[in-house]
Write an enzyme that holds these catalytic residues in place. Structure first.
Site, PDB file in Angstrom:
ATOM      1  N   TYR A 142       0.825  -1.216   0.000  1.00 58.57           N
ATOM      2  CA  TYR A 142       0.000   0.000   0.000  1.00 58.57           C
ATOM      3  C   TYR A 142       0.856   1.262   0.000  1.00 58.57           C
ATOM      4  O   TYR A 142       0.375   2.351  -0.300  1.00 58.57           O
ATOM      5  CB  TYR A 142      -0.950   0.031   1.209  1.00 58.57           C
ATOM      6  CG  TYR A 142      -2.000  -1.062   1.200  1.00 58.57           C
ATOM      7  CD1 TYR A 142      -2.189  -1.881   0.102  1.00 58.57           C
ATOM      8  CD2 TYR A 142      -2.818  -1.275   2.302  1.00 58.57           C
ATOM      9  CE1 TYR A 142      -3.145  -2.888   0.094  1.00 58.57           C
ATOM     10  CE2 TYR A 142      -3.784  -2.278   2.314  1.00 58.57           C
ATOM     11  CZ  TYR A 142      -3.935  -3.080   1.202  1.00 58.57           C
ATOM     12  OH  TYR A 142      -4.877  -4.063   1.202  1.00 58.57           O
ATOM     13  N   LYS A 191       3.771 -15.446   2.581  1.00 57.81           N
ATOM     14  CA  LYS A 191       3.656 -16.207   1.327  1.00 57.81           C
ATOM     15  C   LYS A 191       5.077 -16.512   0.866  1.00 57.81           C
ATOM     16  O   LYS A 191       5.511 -16.113  -0.219  1.00 57.81           O
ATOM     17  CB  LYS A 191       2.877 -15.341   0.309  1.00 57.81           C
ATOM     18  CG  LYS A 191       2.509 -16.041  -0.981  1.00 57.81           C
ATOM     19  CD  LYS A 191       1.385 -17.025  -0.846  1.00 57.81           C
ATOM     20  CE  LYS A 191       1.133 -17.724  -2.165  1.00 57.81           C
ATOM     21  NZ  LYS A 191       0.395 -18.977  -2.044  1.00 57.81           N
ATOM     22  N   ASP A 223      -2.675 -18.182   2.178  1.00 57.42           N
ATOM     23  CA  ASP A 223      -3.849 -18.859   1.594  1.00 57.42           C
ATOM     24  C   ASP A 223      -4.369 -19.927   2.552  1.00 57.42           C
ATOM     25  O   ASP A 223      -5.586 -20.087   2.739  1.00 57.42           O
ATOM     26  CB  ASP A 223      -3.544 -19.423   0.198  1.00 57.42           C
ATOM     27  CG  ASP A 223      -2.133 -19.970   0.058  1.00 57.42           C
ATOM     28  OD1 ASP A 223      -1.334 -19.836   1.002  1.00 57.42           O
ATOM     29  OD2 ASP A 223      -1.815 -20.549  -1.008  1.00 57.42           O
ATOM     30  N   ASP A 247      -4.990  -6.852   6.041  1.00 58.29           N
ATOM     31  CA  ASP A 247      -6.212  -6.148   5.638  1.00 58.29           C
ATOM     32  C   ASP A 247      -7.294  -7.185   5.287  1.00 58.29           C
ATOM     33  O   ASP A 247      -8.437  -7.126   5.759  1.00 58.29           O
ATOM     34  CB  ASP A 247      -5.882  -5.272   4.414  1.00 58.29           C
ATOM     35  CG  ASP A 247      -6.993  -4.323   4.050  1.00 58.29           C
ATOM     36  OD1 ASP A 247      -7.984  -4.245   4.801  1.00 58.29           O
ATOM     37  OD2 ASP A 247      -6.886  -3.660   2.996  1.00 58.29           O
ATOM     38  N   ASP A 251     -10.638  -8.698   7.807  1.00 57.87           N
ATOM     39  CA  ASP A 251     -12.050  -8.596   7.406  1.00 57.87           C
ATOM     40  C   ASP A 251     -12.722  -9.964   7.490  1.00 57.87           C
ATOM     41  O   ASP A 251     -13.867 -10.089   7.938  1.00 57.87           O
ATOM     42  CB  ASP A 251     -12.179  -8.065   5.972  1.00 57.87           C
ATOM     43  CG  ASP A 251     -12.322  -6.553   5.946  1.00 57.87           C
ATOM     44  OD1 ASP A 251     -12.013  -5.921   6.969  1.00 57.87           O
ATOM     45  OD2 ASP A 251     -12.737  -6.009   4.909  1.00 57.87           O
TER      46      ASP A 251
END
Ligand code: NAD
Length: 359
Positions: A142, A191, A223, A247, A251
């Protein structure tokens, strides 16, 4: 005690939910003999409308001059067409970077009264959901270079994902320290089978682990973590991860607890000043209809008292009032189930206010 709070009402439901949190804070101040002084700060779409900038420098300065910052939410369809650097969300990214709040902490805890609102099967919920996601907040993709260029007649978009060892180490320490104060289990999510930044992340986490022999460190690919959060959330105590993975996972974690409207978050840097907000957005679909759930923002105010102002009893008092109102069967629309009593944003705030008691 006297404290200054920069208050960002923002857009959409932001002003309604922040109003309820301020009423609660004022009552707590009365009960415990404190004084909270508020400074209004414009950020997001409302600041674009007024100043053509989602966070003018003087607004950021007001936040930096306060003991802490309480935020509703920013953004909405009205500002979807504005250019990237001027979008409401850019104000939020600049606020986080300007305040140096690199650690975002989001609890994923199910309120027993709302267990039936979880979309997970009852037998999974019954095993318990109580973990915390520590997300790196001011680095990674970001905050990397973003550009869209044309190559061989075709548009190409590039977003850079970059982490320094130092950035990873400082958030890693927060993860270990947080786990140490909870169930002493830390899961580092990355990852590393694909990304160099994740391989560096994993290496630094294992180096740090030597300083925390009492904390059990595990690694998980992002994942797999996304699957495990819905398959068996009871396995987690503290998850530490980078900005974008955090992020998305946070959620997902909020969803399994029943309602996005219930969950607060804190963002902290090296000092005690923090940024406190509910995890949801500005919910333009229900703005100005007295339908929003103010509990996430009220609990964010409680987190501010606990973590920035060292007022644990005051925070306990707010959380107990929320619990009492849920026990009594009052629900906003997002957490409503047949048999409970549906109330609006203002009424939910008023009920919490009247249940505030000094222990
Ligand atoms: P959202 O979180 O605003 O809403 C998602 C859904 O949840 C909607 O149906 C909404 O009505 C519901 N909801 C959210 N909060 C609620 C509450 N307190 N009570 C009851 N229902 C609630 O997400 P979105 O629709 O994707 O985004 C809307 C805007 O908010 C966008 O402009 C987005 O960029 C912005 N946003 C801001 C923040 C922030 O300020 N921190 C975070 C996320 C999204």
């Amino acid at each position: 005690m006297e404290k200054t709070v920069a208050v960002i009402r923002g857009d959409g439901i932001g002003p309604e939910i922040v109003e309820q949190a301020l009423l609660v804070l004022n009552r707590v101040a009365e009960l415990f003999g404190h004084k909270f002084r508020y400074t209004d700060v414009d950020m997001g779409g409302c600041a674009i409308d007024k100043y053509g900038d989602p966070l003018p420098p003087e607004m950021l300065n007001k936040c930096l001059a306060s003991d802490s910052v309480l935020l509703g939410a920013v953004g909405g369809p009205k500002w979807n067409g504005v250019p990237g650097p001027l979008r409401p969300e850019k104000g939020l990214l600049r606020l986080r970077a300007g305040m140096g709040v690199y650690s975002n902490n989001r609890p994923a805890k199910i309120w027993p009264q709302l267990a039936s609102a979880s979309p997970l099967k009852q037998e999974i919920v019954d095993k318990g959901i109580d973990f915390l996601i520590v997300r790196e907040l001011i680095g990674g993709i970001y905050f990397g270079r973003h550009e869209t260029l044309t190559q061989q007649g075709e548009a190409v978009a590039v977003d850079e994902l970059r982490y320094t060892e130092g950035e990873i180490r400082r958030i890693g320490r927060i993860g270990f320290e947080t786990a140490r104060k909870r169930g002493k289990k830390l899961c580092s999510v990355e990852k590393s089978n694909v990304l160099d930044s994740s391989r560096l992340w994993k290496k630094v986490m294992h180096e740090l682990a030597r300083d925390y022999p009492d904390v059990a460190l595990s690694d998980m690919l992002v994942d797999n973590c996304a699957m495990q959060i819905v398959k068996d959330p009871s396995q987690f105590d503290v998850i530490v991860t980078e900005n974008m993975f955090g992020d998305i996972l946070s959620d997902e974690a909020s969803m399994i607890t029943g309602s996005i409207g219930m969950i607060p978050s804190s963002s902290l840097g090296d000092g005690s000043r923090g940024l406190y907000e509910p995890i949801h957005g500005s919910a333009p679909d229900i703005a100005l209809k007295d339908l929003a759930n103010p509990i996430g923002t009220i609990l964010a105010a409680a987190m501010m008292l606990r973590f920035s102002f060292d007022m644990a009893s005051e925070a306990d008092c707010i959380e107990a009032a929320v619990s009492a109102v849920l026990d009594a069967g009052f629900r906003t629309g997002d957490i409503y189930t047949p048999g409970s009593c549906r109330v609006g944003c203002g009424e939910m705030g008023r009920l919490i206010l009247t249940n505030l008691r000094k222990p």
